[in-house]
Design a protein around this motif. Structure first.
Motif, PDB file in Angstrom:
ATOM      1  N   VAL A  82      17.730 -58.931  -5.699  1.00 22.72           N
ATOM      2  CA  VAL A  82      19.095 -58.869  -6.246  1.00 22.72           C
ATOM      3  C   VAL A  82      20.010 -58.416  -5.104  1.00 22.72           C
ATOM      4  CG1 VAL A  82      18.339 -58.424  -8.620  1.00 22.72           C
ATOM      5  CG2 VAL A  82      18.666 -56.496  -7.056  1.00 22.72           C
ATOM      6  N   SER A  83      21.208 -57.940  -5.439  1.00 23.67           N
ATOM      7  CA  SER A  83      22.061 -57.321  -4.395  1.00 23.67           C
ATOM      8  C   SER A  83      21.491 -55.938  -4.125  1.00 23.67           C
ATOM      9  CB  SER A  83      23.507 -57.214  -4.880  1.00 23.67           C
ATOM     10  OG  SER A  83      24.076 -58.490  -4.983  1.00 23.67           O
ATOM     11  N   GLY A  84      20.345 -55.914  -3.491  1.00 23.74           N
ATOM     12  CA  GLY A  84      19.521 -54.715  -3.492  1.00 23.74           C
ATOM     13  C   GLY A  84      19.647 -53.817  -2.286  1.00 23.74           C
ATOM     14  N   MET A  85      18.704 -52.854  -2.224  1.00 18.54           N
ATOM     15  CA  MET A  85      18.788 -51.812  -1.194  1.00 18.54           C
ATOM     16  C   MET A  85      18.209 -52.272   0.134  1.00 18.54           C
ATOM     17  SD  MET A  85      15.907 -49.113  -2.480  1.00 18.54           S
ATOM     18  CE  MET A  85      14.314 -49.639  -3.093  1.00 18.54           C
ATOM     19  N   LEU A 156      27.384 -38.058  -1.432  1.00 16.05           N
ATOM     20  CA  LEU A 156      27.031 -38.908  -2.561  1.00 16.05           C
ATOM     21  C   LEU A 156      25.528 -39.146  -2.582  1.00 16.05           C
ATOM     22  CD1 LEU A 156      28.012 -40.818  -4.855  1.00 16.05           C
ATOM     23  CD2 LEU A 156      28.152 -42.604  -3.129  1.00 16.05           C
ATOM     24  N   ASP A 157      24.869 -38.673  -3.627  1.00 13.23           N
ATOM     25  CA  ASP A 157      23.430 -38.817  -3.801  1.00 13.23           C
ATOM     26  C   ASP A 157      23.187 -40.076  -4.636  1.00 13.23           C
ATOM     27  OD1 ASP A 157      20.782 -38.595  -4.828  1.00 13.23           O
ATOM     28  OD2 ASP A 157      20.815 -36.431  -4.582  1.00 13.23           O
ATOM     29  N   ALA A 158      22.552 -41.080  -4.017  1.00 12.00           N
ATOM     30  CA  ALA A 158      22.373 -42.379  -4.686  1.00 12.00           C
ATOM     31  C   ALA A 158      21.042 -42.475  -5.430  1.00 12.00           C
ATOM     32  CB  ALA A 158      22.477 -43.504  -3.652  1.00 12.00           C
ATOM     33  N   ARG A 159      20.318 -41.352  -5.538  1.00 16.40           N
ATOM     34  CA  ARG A 159      19.008 -41.370  -6.191  1.00 16.40           C
ATOM     35  C   ARG A 159      19.135 -41.324  -7.716  1.00 16.40           C
ATOM     36  NH1 ARG A 159      16.159 -36.236  -3.936  1.00 16.40           N
ATOM     37  NH2 ARG A 159      18.214 -35.404  -4.517  1.00 16.40           N
ATOM     38  N   ILE A 214      29.513 -39.102   2.748  1.00 17.47           N
ATOM     39  CA  ILE A 214      28.178 -39.357   3.289  1.00 17.47           C
ATOM     40  C   ILE A 214      27.273 -39.735   2.127  1.00 17.47           C
ATOM     41  CG2 ILE A 214      26.140 -38.290   4.322  1.00 17.47           C
ATOM     42  CD1 ILE A 214      27.915 -36.939   6.286  1.00 17.47           C
ATOM     43  N   THR A 215      26.580 -40.864   2.265  1.00 19.20           N
ATOM     44  CA  THR A 215      25.642 -41.285   1.223  1.00 19.20           C
ATOM     45  C   THR A 215      24.220 -40.956   1.673  1.00 19.20           C
ATOM     46  OG1 THR A 215      25.298 -43.538   2.077  1.00 19.20           O
ATOM     47  CG2 THR A 215      27.173 -43.207   0.597  1.00 19.20           C
ATOM     48  N   TYR A 216      23.397 -40.583   0.696  1.00 20.00           N
ATOM     49  CA  TYR A 216      21.979 -40.368   1.014  1.00 20.00           C
ATOM     50  C   TYR A 216      21.131 -40.669  -0.206  1.00 20.00           C
ATOM     51  CZ  TYR A 216      21.345 -35.887  -1.514  1.00 20.00           C
ATOM     52  OH  TYR A 216      21.218 -34.934  -2.490  1.00 20.00           O
ATOM     53  N   CYS A 217      19.820 -40.849   0.020  1.00 16.39           N
ATOM     54  CA  CYS A 217      18.868 -41.033  -1.077  1.00 16.39           C
ATOM     55  C   CYS A 217      17.553 -40.404  -0.631  1.00 16.39           C
ATOM     56  CB  CYS A 217      18.736 -42.509  -1.450  1.00 16.39           C
ATOM     57  SG  CYS A 217      18.317 -43.576  -0.049  1.00 16.39           S
ATOM     58  N   GLN A 218      16.447 -41.150  -0.665  1.00 13.36           N
ATOM     59  CA  GLN A 218      15.176 -40.627  -0.159  1.00 13.36           C
ATOM     60  C   GLN A 218      14.930 -41.090   1.277  1.00 13.36           C
ATOM     61  OE1 GLN A 218      13.039 -38.493  -1.615  1.00 13.36           O
ATOM     62  NE2 GLN A 218      11.401 -38.603  -0.102  1.00 13.36           N
ATOM     63  N   GLY A 219      15.270 -42.371   1.542  1.00 14.75           N
ATOM     64  CA  GLY A 219      14.979 -42.922   2.865  1.00 14.75           C
ATOM     65  C   GLY A 219      16.102 -43.762   3.445  1.00 14.75           C
ATOM     66  N   ALA A 220      17.311 -43.642   2.879  1.00 15.53           N
ATOM     67  CA  ALA A 220      18.525 -44.332   3.369  1.00 15.53           C
ATOM     68  C   ALA A 220      18.518 -45.838   3.116  1.00 15.53           C
ATOM     69  CB  ALA A 220      18.782 -44.030   4.843  1.00 15.53           C
ATOM     70  N   TYR A 221      17.874 -46.258   2.028  1.00 17.95           N
ATOM     71  CA  TYR A 221      17.958 -47.652   1.589  1.00 17.95           C
ATOM     72  C   TYR A 221      18.946 -47.752   0.424  1.00 17.95           C
ATOM     73  CZ  TYR A 221      13.907 -48.521   4.530  1.00 17.95           C
ATOM     74  OH  TYR A 221      13.061 -48.625   5.610  1.00 17.95           O
ATOM     75  N   ARG A 222      18.692 -46.968  -0.620  1.00 17.68           N
ATOM     76  CA  ARG A 222      19.651 -46.926  -1.740  1.00 17.68           C
ATOM     77  C   ARG A 222      21.019 -46.452  -1.239  1.00 17.68           C
ATOM     78  NH1 ARG A 222      15.955 -43.398  -5.806  1.00 17.68           N
ATOM     79  NH2 ARG A 222      15.226 -42.526  -3.827  1.00 17.68           N
ATOM     80  N   ALA A 223      20.996 -45.513  -0.287  1.00 24.32           N
ATOM     81  CA  ALA A 223      22.249 -44.997   0.294  1.00 24.32           C
ATOM     82  C   ALA A 223      23.020 -46.093   1.014  1.00 24.32           C
ATOM     83  CB  ALA A 223      21.931 -43.859   1.264  1.00 24.32           C
ATOM     84  N   ALA A 224      22.289 -47.044   1.633  1.00 25.69           N
ATOM     85  CA  ALA A 224      22.946 -48.168   2.315  1.00 25.69           C
ATOM     86  C   ALA A 224      23.636 -49.077   1.301  1.00 25.69           C
ATOM     87  CB  ALA A 224      21.930 -48.960   3.135  1.00 25.69           C
ATOM     88  N   ASN A 225      23.027 -49.218   0.122  1.00 24.72           N
ATOM     89  CA  ASN A 225      23.633 -50.037  -0.928  1.00 24.72           C
ATOM     90  C   ASN A 225      24.950 -49.405  -1.392  1.00 24.72           C
ATOM     91  OD1 ASN A 225      23.866 -50.959  -3.983  1.00 24.72           O
ATOM     92  ND2 ASN A 225      22.543 -52.428  -2.955  1.00 24.72           N
ATOM     93  N   SER A 226      24.932 -48.100  -1.610  1.00 25.20           N
ATOM     94  CA  SER A 226      26.164 -47.404  -2.021  1.00 25.20           C
ATOM     95  C   SER A 226      27.199 -47.416  -0.897  1.00 25.20           C
ATOM     96  CB  SER A 226      25.839 -45.971  -2.447  1.00 25.20           C
ATOM     97  OG  SER A 226      25.008 -46.002  -3.598  1.00 25.20           O
ATOM     98  N   PHE A 227      26.737 -47.348   0.340  1.00 27.20           N
ATOM     99  CA  PHE A 227      27.636 -47.480   1.500  1.00 27.20           C
ATOM    100  C   PHE A 227      28.391 -48.806   1.442  1.00 27.20           C
ATOM    101  CE2 PHE A 227      28.164 -49.467   5.686  1.00 27.20           C
ATOM    102  CZ  PHE A 227      28.916 -48.536   6.376  1.00 27.20           C
ATOM    103  N   LEU A 228      27.657 -49.901   1.188  1.00 23.25           N
ATOM    104  CA  LEU A 228      28.312 -51.224   1.137  1.00 23.25           C
ATOM    105  C   LEU A 228      29.325 -51.297   0.007  1.00 23.25           C
ATOM    106  CD1 LEU A 228      25.667 -54.002   1.884  1.00 23.25           C
ATOM    107  CD2 LEU A 228      27.087 -52.709   3.442  1.00 23.25           C
ATOM    108  N   VAL A 229      28.986 -50.704  -1.138  1.00 25.57           N
ATOM    109  CA  VAL A 229      29.917 -50.703  -2.276  1.00 25.57           C
ATOM    110  C   VAL A 229      31.204 -49.963  -1.914  1.00 25.57           C
ATOM    111  CG1 VAL A 229      30.272 -49.623  -4.541  1.00 25.57           C
ATOM    112  CG2 VAL A 229      28.286 -51.071  -4.148  1.00 25.57           C
ATOM    113  N   LEU A 230      31.056 -48.817  -1.260  1.00 27.75           N
ATOM    114  CA  LEU A 230      32.241 -48.040  -0.876  1.00 27.75           C
ATOM    115  C   LEU A 230      33.097 -48.788   0.141  1.00 27.75           C
ATOM    116  CD1 LEU A 230      30.517 -44.538  -0.715  1.00 27.75           C
ATOM    117  CD2 LEU A 230      32.277 -45.236  -2.359  1.00 27.75           C
ATOM    118  N   LYS A 231      32.449 -49.462   1.087  1.00 28.32           N
ATOM    119  CA  LYS A 231      33.201 -50.269   2.063  1.00 28.32           C
ATOM    120  C   LYS A 231      33.904 -51.427   1.357  1.00 28.32           C
ATOM    121  CE  LYS A 231      33.153 -49.342   5.987  1.00 28.32           C
ATOM    122  NZ  LYS A 231      34.000 -48.336   6.696  1.00 28.32           N
ATOM    123  N   LYS A 232      33.200 -52.024   0.405  1.00 28.32           N
ATOM    124  CA  LYS A 232      33.774 -53.121  -0.389  1.00 28.32           C
ATOM    125  C   LYS A 232      35.039 -52.661  -1.128  1.00 28.32           C
ATOM    126  CE  LYS A 232      32.087 -56.299  -4.054  1.00 28.32           C
ATOM    127  NZ  LYS A 232      32.806 -55.976  -5.276  1.00 28.32           N
TER     128      LYS A 232
END
Length: 258
Positions: A82-85, A156-159, A214-232
């Motif tokens: 999907v539009s995933g992590m 921002l905790d994306a977990r 600053i976005t974070y999760c467990q390993g910076a994959y979910r955080a990258a998804n939230s990063f893209l949303v915020l940039k969008k």
């Protein structure tokens, strides 16, 4: 940063396009977008954000992107189920190396299949390059920067809520980085696998646009998804904490909240 299935389908034969399937090799081998190479980004965890650790990350990332064949004129498209992590992590990595011509397939292969677009099962080989890129340190954070600016940042905790409140334990310490707010990255995505529209996303991320996040999760994959949303959504000052909870939660000297 997003490309539609229609747009991607129209440029499949373009020699300046690299399409990277970030799913598992099993999923890739069962059917992928024509011309796509397989790149398992999930194997590329990184939880050392000391100065030396970031230098090593930069070198390893350059090796990986050279292997992928990235050059300045190439358009790189990452996709996921999907539009995933995983695809989001690929986009963030290329943005980190100042390669602007990068996108994620909105809706991933799920939407591609729903539209009965063509698939193939034969594997495609890499055409390696010598990639260097230019580091954009404005979109990455290490643990020291987070620790030293806890009161000045929106974290921002994306977990999941369970990881955030400490009932799900995935490190030596449980809980979350002090002052962080929890918006599960899954909420970024609609039932059909595409990103929610800007109106829906803006209601979730009611944060002033000039805030440093600053976005974070467990390993910076979910955080990258939230990063893209915020940039969008037009947020200018957003960083991904590369080490995320995999690093923070395993450093007993760092503060945590539950």
């Amino acid at each position: 940063m997003l490309i539609s299935t229609t747009q991607l389908n129209s440029i499949l034969d373009d020699s300046d396009v690299i399409i990277a399937d970030t799913r598992s090799f099993k999923e890739y081998s069962e059917g992928h977008i024509p011309g796509a190479v397989h790149l398992d980004l999930f194997a590329f965890h990184w939880i050392d954000t000391t100065q030396k650790g970031i230098e090593n990350f930069n070198n390893q990332s350059q090796n990986l992107l050279s292997f992928l064949g990235v050059t300045p004129e190439k358009k790189v498209i990452f996709y996921d189920s999907v539009s995933g992590m995983l695809a989001a992590r690929g986009v963030w990595m290329l943005m980190y190396f100042s390669h602007e011509n990068v996108s994620m397939l909105d809706g991933g292969i799920t939407k591609w299949k729903q539209e009965n677009l063509s698939l193939e099962t034969k594997p495609n080989g890499f055409k390696p390059s010598k990639f260097s890129g230019k580091i954009n340190s404005d979109i990455i954070s290490g643990f020291e920067y987070v620790r030293d600016n806890l009161d000045n940042l929106k974290i921002l905790d994306a977990r999941s809520s369970g990881e955030y409140d400490g009932t799900i334990i995935r490190a030596a310490q449980s809980g979350h980085i002090p002052n962080s707010i929890n918006i599960d990255w899954n909420q970024n995505i609609t039932k059909d696998g595409t990103f929610k529209n800007d109106e829906e996303l803006s209601k979730m991320y009611e944060i002033p646009k000039d805030t440093e996040i600053i976005t974070y999760c467990q390993g910076a994959y979910r955080a990258a998804n939230s990063f893209l949303v915020l940039k969008k959504l037009g947020f200018k000052n957003v960083r991904v904490y590369l080490g995320s909870w995999g690093e923070w939660g395993n450093k007993p000297e760092l503060p945590v909240e539950k």
